[in-house]
Design an enzyme around this catalytic site. Structure first.
Site, short mmCIF file in Angstrom:
data_model
loop_
_atom_site.label_atom_id
_atom_site.label_comp_id
_atom_site.label_asym_id
_atom_site.label_seq_id
_atom_site.Cartn_x
_atom_site.Cartn_y
_atom_site.Cartn_z
N ASP A 109 -2.84 2.49 -6.04
CA ASP A 109 -1.79 2.49 -5.22
C ASP A 109 -1.96 1.42 -4.31
OD1 ASP A 109 -3.92 3.08 -3.76
OD2 ASP A 109 -3.36 4.55 -2.40
N GLU A 110 -2.63 0.30 -4.36
CA GLU A 110 -2.33 -0.94 -3.63
C GLU A 110 -2.63 -2.39 -4.24
OE1 GLU A 110 -5.17 -1.81 -0.31
OE2 GLU A 110 -6.63 -0.07 -1.36
N ASP B 88 0.79 -1.32 0.00
CA ASP B 88 0.02 0.05 -0.07
C ASP B 88 1.02 1.16 0.11
OD1 ASP B 88 -2.27 1.69 0.00
OD2 ASP B 88 -2.78 1.18 2.15
#
Length: 376
Positions: free
Chosen positions: A110-111, A16
């Site tokens: 983003d993860e 993350d």
């Protein structure tokens, strides 16, 4: 007992990025470093898309109205979103993941989850791989990432948030139940504010409190979520990392500083959205059968319309025609429109105007409707 009775635990990493959008803006603009930054629109109807850790100390959070964020942090600096930049960096990060495994399940820009049970380089240690990935991300992008390492997706995701920012948390198979038991239930994925409030009223505050309840009791009080809650409270999650997870829709929406009410204004506004969304459709190399329209009035009432074909939409012209037909259904509007959006759903892998050679979009995963921005 045979080997199937004692399956080898998976090695799962959840990566993350730390305050991704805001960190990119601070990386690219030295004047923003160390200062409270919010990505989003700063005007009255703006919304915070992301907040730096400096801003979070004031209680600024994503999805918070900009006016509320400014009340909490008068020195807050707003940066306009640059989604093309964020997507490019996301592709860089995906390439780093791919050095170690092909079992990558993106959740957003983003993860992502990674299954490194059998890693490409034969390293054998998920902890070592997570360290290598975090170091490579920092070296190649200048950004920090946090990681959770565990034997299933549920715990890996919880663990990645444990030592943020720029941290890592490892939970071994024999530690899972105790780790989950010590966490507040509001941190469980799928337990929203209302469910958390209900649990509080029922005396359930931690994973251990939840684990003390039978599945029958959970079914009476939480319906179809009972099975998930029962397993989660015991650190059980059998879901595999799914690299072929398909996007559900491609779309975008705009919020306007000045309400749009006339038919001409709204048709022109929709044309702008069609242009941007269709570029996203082409970039993602997908096709779909359903067009959806979303309009939010000045009083925050939201109206949706959709139309589905029995085949994939042929091209941009047909997508635009269907979008305008949906808009015509709500014209004339009774009051000003503050937000307008359009989506393509009923997605399959075939790109528009093609019958083969489709590929999945990198590190995007299930695509929700992305905001196109806030129009000043």
């Amino acid at each position: 007992m045979n080997e199937a009775d004692h399956p080898v635990p998976r090695k799962i990493i959840h990566v993350d990025m730390d305050a991704f959008y805001a960190s990119v803006e601070q990386r690219d603009n030295p004047d923003l470093r160390g200062k409270p930054v919010a990505v989003g629109g700063s005007s009255g109807r703006g919304v915070v898309a992301a907040a730096s850790y400096e801003a979070r100390t004031y209680g600024v959070r994503s999805a918070m109205p900009s006016v509320s964020a400014l009340r909490r942090c008068p020195d807050l600096i707003f940066a306009k979103p640059r989604f093309d930049v964020y997507r490019a960096i996301s592709r860089q990060i995906r390439d780093i993941f791919a050095r170690h495994t092909d079992l990558i399940e993106p959740l957003s820009l983003d993860e992502a989850y990674l299954d490194v049970t059998q890693d490409k380089q034969g390293i054998g240690s998920a902890v070592k791989i997570a360290r290598m990935i975090r170091a490579a991300i920092f070296e190649e992008t200048g950004l920090t990432a946090s990681a959770g390492v565990s034997y299933n997706k549920f715990i890996a995701k919880l663990a990645s948030d444990q030592n943020k920012p720029d941290g890592m948390c490892v939970i071994l198979p024999d530690e899972g139940a105790a780790f989950v038991g010590g966490l507040p239930v509001r941190r469980f994925h799928g337990v929203g504010p209302r469910t958390a409030e209900k649990m509080e009223r029922l005396g359930i505050r931690t994973g251990a409190d939840l684990a003390a309840m039978s599945e029958e009791w959970l079914a009476r009080n939480f319906g179809s979520s009972a099975g998930y809650l029962y397993k989660a409270a015991r650190g059980i999650d059998d879901r595999p990392v799914n690299p072929s997870r398909l996007r559900k829709s491609v779309g975008g929406e705009l919020t306007y500083a000045q309400d749009k009410q006339s038919n001409a204004e709204l048709r022109s506004a929709l044309d702008d959205i069609i242009d941007i969304v269709w570029r996203r459709v082409e970039a993602a190399q997908v096709s779909g059968r359903t067009v959806g329209l979303k309009a939010r009035y000045a009083d925050f009432r939201t109206l949706t319309r959709s139309r589905s074909l029995t085949r994939n939409i042929a091209d941009r012209q047909e997508f635009a025609s269907l979008g305008h037909a949906l808009l015509d259904q709500i014209l004339p509007v009774p009051m000003g429109v503050r937000l307008l959006g359009l989506t393509l759903s009923g997605i399959d892998r075939s790109p528009p105007n093609a019958h083969s050679g489709a590929r999945a979009a990198p590190f995007v995963g299930v695509q929700q409707t992305l905001p196109l921005g806030f129009v000043e």
